[in-house]
Design an enzyme around this catalytic site. Structure first.
Site, PDB file in Angstrom:
ATOM      1  N   LYS A 124      22.697  46.303   4.057  1.00  9.66           N
ATOM      2  CA  LYS A 124      23.200  45.102   3.741  1.00  9.66           C
ATOM      3  C   LYS A 124      24.128  44.656   4.525  1.00  9.66           C
ATOM      4  O   LYS A 124      25.022  45.469   5.199  1.00  9.66           O
ATOM      5  CB  LYS A 124      23.941  45.010   2.316  1.00  9.66           C
ATOM      6  CG  LYS A 124      22.758  45.091   1.012  1.00  9.66           C
ATOM      7  CD  LYS A 124      22.749  43.897   0.403  1.00  9.66           C
ATOM      8  CE  LYS A 124      21.934  44.179  -0.907  1.00  9.66           C
ATOM      9  NZ  LYS A 124      22.520  44.538  -2.031  1.00  9.66           N
ATOM     10  N   HIS A 127      29.690  42.077   5.986  1.00  9.59           N
ATOM     11  CA  HIS A 127      30.375  40.865   6.124  1.00  9.59           C
ATOM     12  C   HIS A 127      31.789  40.825   5.725  1.00  9.59           C
ATOM     13  O   HIS A 127      32.607  41.526   5.335  1.00  9.59           O
ATOM     14  CB  HIS A 127      29.579  39.850   5.315  1.00  9.59           C
ATOM     15  CG  HIS A 127      29.563  40.108   3.899  1.00  9.59           C
ATOM     16  ND1 HIS A 127      30.573  39.773   3.065  1.00  9.59           N
ATOM     17  CD2 HIS A 127      28.482  40.513   3.275  1.00  9.59           C
ATOM     18  CE1 HIS A 127      30.058  40.279   1.851  1.00  9.59           C
ATOM     19  NE2 HIS A 127      29.134  40.844   1.820  1.00  9.59           N
ATOM     20  N   HIS A 130      33.712  42.027   3.077  1.00  6.63           N
ATOM     21  CA  HIS A 130      34.350  43.613   2.972  1.00  6.63           C
ATOM     22  C   HIS A 130      35.491  43.816   3.626  1.00  6.63           C
ATOM     23  O   HIS A 130      35.969  44.976   3.694  1.00  6.63           O
ATOM     24  CB  HIS A 130      33.008  44.559   3.472  1.00  6.63           C
ATOM     25  CG  HIS A 130      31.983  44.498   2.828  1.00  6.63           C
ATOM     26  ND1 HIS A 130      30.752  44.022   3.385  1.00  6.63           N
ATOM     27  CD2 HIS A 130      31.516  44.749   1.695  1.00  6.63           C
ATOM     28  CE1 HIS A 130      29.624  43.865   2.541  1.00  6.63           C
ATOM     29  NE2 HIS A 130      30.133  44.547   1.531  1.00  6.63           N
TER      30      HIS A 130
END
Ligand code: ARG
Length: 561
Positions: A124, A127, A130
């Protein structure tokens, strides 16, 4: 030196113990009033006197010395004044001998603290969402280490779940090794997005994905190999970001690590009579604590996020015998943490009280939010690169002659991203703005870095200077001394409250104090040799302390800017 301690040890106040007195001593709102204040209100009852009277008595009895030169009663307070020359000498000696260790302590000696942070999900995108967990966790890690604790940084990887079945299905249908090798995490995410689009048209894809996931669980070699490959690609990509941000981990034990560690947990829950069946699922009823049940096993027997976290907490306790275990995770997961902490408590784990959810708010960009499934994602990598580019522009404008401009831009740009995420109390939602984090006059890391560069340049021009013999301290100098002296206490508070923002604010505050001093007092052209040396020593101490403060946040300091 701990002046509070010095005062507390000599102050007599009714029945209060030294520790009680120590904890009551506070900083007056401004330096005019005094350097420390002791409030007498609590004593009024036991001493049967008005606080103002008590303050007068305490002030009269207090034995002033070469350190505390004055004790004066004002209202219900006793205000103490510390000898400024003594204060300045003490502080400078300490900073200039301890240098890069200034602010550190051994208060955490022998205590291990697990810090679960960043905890990315395999395949994933990494982005902007985070950012906070990564930089907050990393700052807490460095801070614990600096204060003598033994931190264990854990990246609790999201490497388990049905999404891996989806990825395998998508890869087999539309993927190619070359494209994925080339595109890394972004290419994987594109597959994931495509899967969701196609599955909307053809829901049977979901069954296929489930079947692939089952294959991973059954250790089918091909599926496991693909999954491992996805993991490797992800770690390679996030590794680049961790390097840029100076973030490290001691353990990468993710969710799948607990696959074989949940059975005993389930057995223990059963044995302790905590598991009940509900619609086929196995749950722990938490209604007595006003919480929805904690689901341990789904009706198909599959474990859940919480099951893994319970197993992980037990594993960490057994492996590290932690003093505290911190989870740096967004506040959206509040309930999850309250639930599984409670389950552990009900299991009789007395150490459940040492689990701490360090919750933080959301980060969004000025131009709106994002969604992983639809592919509208702001990659952290892009944000960092954009900050570096913008920093390069500002530097080119400010100092076109600067030698290693590229490297400086990198340090400044990365610092801006980190500082931008750490400057506010962690629980606040923040909107990230490039202009704001790169404002050289704002409350920013570049302002602090620029101040360090200014101090460096003063010291470079001065060359070697003699140890100062301080005979007087002017107000501007004193404001700097006081802030310098405050650093260890700020670090202690930042750790106690898990608030790296205290360090960020402190750095700005010290930089502001220094700049006022710099503009009001001449350093290099000071009229007397003694004054010049004192001011140079102050400048040196400021640069050291600012560097230590930024370092704890993971931010570097260029020599020149
Ligand atoms: N991977 C999770 C997420 O992105 C965060 C994991 C946090 N740590 C934990 N032990 N639950 O939401």
């Amino acid at each position: 030196m701990d002046f509070k301690r010095h005062i507390a040890a000599r102050l007599r106040a009714g029945e209060l113990s030294e520790e009680e007195i120590y904890s009551l001593i506070a900083l007056p709102p401004n330096t005019e009033m005094g350097d420390y204040a002791f409030p007498c209100f609590r004593l009024a009852k036991t001493m049967r006197m008005a606080p103002a009277r008590i303050a007068e008595q305490i002030a009269a009895d207090y034995p002033t010395d070469g350190i505390v030169t004055e004790a004066a009663a004002v209202g219900g307070y006793v205000n103490f004044r510390i000898d400024r020359v003594f204060w300045a000498k003490q502080t400078l000696t300490r900073v200039l001998t301890e240098r890069e260790k200034y602010g550190s302590s051994d208060e955490g000696h022998g205590k291990t603290v697990c810090i679960d942070y960043s905890s990315v999900n395999i395949a994933k995108p990494f982005h902007i969402g985070h950012l906070s967990t990564t930089v907050l966790g990393s700052a807490l890690y460095k801070l614990h280490k600096f204060l003598g604790y033994t931190p264990v940084g854990i990246n609790h990887l999201g490497d388990y779940g049905t999404q891996f079945g989806k990825l395998i299905s998508a890869f087999k249908r539309w993927g190619s090794r070359a494209v994925i090798e080339q595109g890394g995490l972004r290419a994987l995410n594109a597959l994931y997005v495509r899967f969701h689009e196609e599955a909307e048209k053809d829901p049977s894809l979901n069954d296929e994905a489930r079947a692939f996931f089952k294959k991973i669980e059954d250790k089918d070699p091909e599926s496991v190999a693909l999954f491992e490959w996805f993991k490797e690609l992800t770690l390679k990509d996030v590794g680049k970001i961790y390097d840029m941000l100076d973030v490290h981990f001691d353990s990468w034990a993710g969710e799948s690590f607990y696959n074989d560690k949940m059975e005993p947990v389930v057995a223990e829950l059963k044995e302790k009579g905590l598991l009940v069946e509900s619609e086929g699922a196995q749950i722990v009823d938490l209604s007595a604590f006003d919480m929805p049940p904690c689901i341990i096993l789904r009706s198909d027997g599959a474990s859940l996020y919480a099951t893994r976290d319970i197993a992980a907490a037990i594993y960490r306790k057994n492996t590290y015998d932690f003093y505290k275990c911190l989870y740096v995770v967004a506040y959206q997961q509040n309930l999850h943490f309250r639930q599984f902490f409670k389950v552990l408590e009900l299991m009789g784990k007395e150490w459940a009280k040492d689990l701490v959810h360090v919750a933080y708010g959301m980060v969004s960009l000025e131009d709106g939010s994002m969604s992983t499934r639809k592919g509208r994602v702001v990659y952290l990598e892009d944000v960092i690169h954009k900050c570096i580019e913008k920093a390069a522009d500002v530097i080119a404008e400010k100092n076109p002659e600067l030698e290693n401009r590229g490297e400086v831009a990198r340090i400044v740009g990365v610092g801006a991203v980190i500082f931008g995420a750490l400057y506010n109390n962690k629980i606040k939602d923040i909107t990230f703005s490039y202009d704001k984090v790169l404002n050289f006059e704002g409350e920013t890391s570049c302002y602090v870095q620029y101040t360090c560069a200014r101090a460096n340049s003063v010291l470079e021009k001065a060359g070697a200077y003699a140890a100062p013999d301080i005979s007087a301290v002017c107000p501007q100098e004193f404001e700097v001394v006081k802030r310098l002296a405050d650093f260890p206490a700020v670090l202690h508070d930042a750790l106690e409250k898990y608030e790296p923002c205290f360090i960020a604010r402190y750095a700005v505050d010290l930089a502001q104090g220094f700049n006022k001093f710099y503009f009001d007092c001449s350093i290099l052209n000071a009229e007397e040799e003694g004054v010049r040396n004192f001011r140079l020593a102050l400048t040196d101490a400021v640069r050291i302390t600012l560097k230590n403060a930024l370092g704890l946040l993971g931010i570097g300091v260029p020599e020149k800017m």
